[in-house]
Design a protein around this motif. Structure first.
Motif, short mmCIF file in Angstrom:
data_model
loop_
_atom_site.label_atom_id
_atom_site.label_comp_id
_atom_site.label_asym_id
_atom_site.label_seq_id
_atom_site.Cartn_x
_atom_site.Cartn_y
_atom_site.Cartn_z
N SER A 169 -57.40 14.00 -5.52
CA SER A 169 -56.63 14.05 -4.13
C SER A 169 -56.08 12.95 -3.43
CB SER A 169 -57.25 15.33 -3.59
OG SER A 169 -57.29 16.50 -4.00
N GLY A 170 -56.10 11.78 -4.08
CA GLY A 170 -55.83 10.59 -3.39
C GLY A 170 -56.93 9.94 -3.14
N GLY A 171 -58.16 10.30 -3.08
CA GLY A 171 -59.25 9.53 -2.53
C GLY A 171 -59.87 8.78 -3.71
N PRO A 172 -61.07 8.14 -3.46
CA PRO A 172 -61.69 8.20 -2.09
C PRO A 172 -60.84 7.15 -1.07
CG PRO A 172 -62.45 6.65 -3.51
CD PRO A 172 -61.85 7.31 -4.25
N GLY A 173 -60.73 7.90 -0.03
CA GLY A 173 -59.84 7.30 1.10
C GLY A 173 -58.45 7.48 0.70
N GLU A 174 -57.62 6.63 0.19
CA GLU A 174 -56.41 6.72 -0.40
C GLU A 174 -56.32 5.67 -1.59
OE1 GLU A 174 -53.18 6.00 2.67
OE2 GLU A 174 -53.64 8.08 3.34
N ASP A 175 -57.38 5.51 -2.20
CA ASP A 175 -57.59 4.36 -3.15
C ASP A 175 -56.84 4.72 -4.65
OD1 ASP A 175 -59.13 2.17 -2.01
OD2 ASP A 175 -60.21 3.66 -1.48
N THR A 176 -56.60 6.06 -4.74
CA THR A 176 -55.65 6.51 -5.89
C THR A 176 -54.38 7.45 -5.27
OG1 THR A 176 -57.00 8.81 -5.87
CG2 THR A 176 -57.77 7.04 -7.17
N ALA A 177 -53.97 6.94 -4.22
CA ALA A 177 -52.84 7.64 -3.98
C ALA A 177 -51.54 6.94 -4.25
CB ALA A 177 -52.76 7.69 -2.08
N LEU A 178 -50.97 7.69 -5.24
CA LEU A 178 -49.73 6.90 -5.84
C LEU A 178 -48.37 7.47 -4.97
CD1 LEU A 178 -50.31 7.34 -9.45
CD2 LEU A 178 -50.63 5.22 -7.90
#
Length: 223
Positions: A169-178
């Motif tokens: 879901s884009g986490g942790p934080g936004e470290d996988t948010a494409l």
């Protein structure tokens, strides 16, 4: 930045891996269909389902970490694959690579099978070894297939959403948010429709540029 890292991974690892395995499988005679099927199976699985399966595997309490711990591989048993900001993006990319590379392998295998075997026989008569035949015959004849695959592959990976959503879901934080994930969450979760529209327009421009490059490359090969 995440999208750039993501694209760099996907225009190198699955293409290289698929190409190498396609060459090896193309040398087989009796068991080629078996290996083609085995390698292609991950692509048949839905990306969302694959994401959920690998999320369970990467669970630190009952996943691969416990397997590594039982084997005595303590260093491999410690990482939080989806919880560490430094490796979470690469963990998701690993799963996407696992899901895609068999499809790439099948495409390359089809291209290799279109090369006339008589060319290799003629090169062997002239004294060419396997490496010379690869660089002088195989690579030039399938270069069009490689380039035709690289650009659409880039377009497909620019719109990656399902694995990110199902695994982190884009986490942790936004470290996988494409960017595709950000567009969806900004529009439908945060209700920042204007910002989501701006991101969508940016993505459209980038994809339009890559599509134009694809057309130019195809026209160059066809001329």
């Amino acid at each position: 930045i995440h999208n750039v890292e993501w694209l760099l991974i996907f225009i190198t690892v699955p293409l290289f891996l698929g190409f190498v395995i396609a060459i090896l499988v193309s040398q087989l005679k009796k068991s080629q269909m078996f290996f083609r099927t085995i390698y292609f199976v991950p692509y048949v699985i839905s990306a969302a389902v694959a994401g959920k399966i690998w999320t369970a595997y990467m669970n630190p309490y009952y996943g691969v970490n416990q397997v590594f711990a039982n084997l005595g591989w303590t260093k491999l048993a410690k990482p939080l694959w989806l919880g560490n900001p430094k490796i979470a993006l690469y963990a998701v990319a690993f799963v996407d690579n696992w899901h895609w590379w068999g499809f790439v392998m099948v495409l390359f295998l089809g291209a290799l099978q279109q090369v006339d075997p008589a060319l290799y026989e003629a090169a062997k008569v002239d004294g060419a070894n396997g490496i010379q035949s690869f660089f002088r015959i195989t690579l030039p004849l399938i270069a069009k297939n490689v380039l035709t695959l690289c650009i659409p592959f880039t377009l497909w990976r620019l719109t990656t959403f399902d694995l990110v959503y199902s695994m982190t879901s884009g986490g942790p934080g936004e470290d996988t948010a494409l960017i595709a994930y950000r567009i969806t969450t900004e529009a439908f979760t945060n209700l920042n429709v204007g910002y989501a529209s701006a991101l969508a327009m940016l993505l459209f421009v980038v994809m339009a540029i890559f599509s134009w490059l694809n057309i130019r490359v195809m026209n160059k090969f066809d001329s």
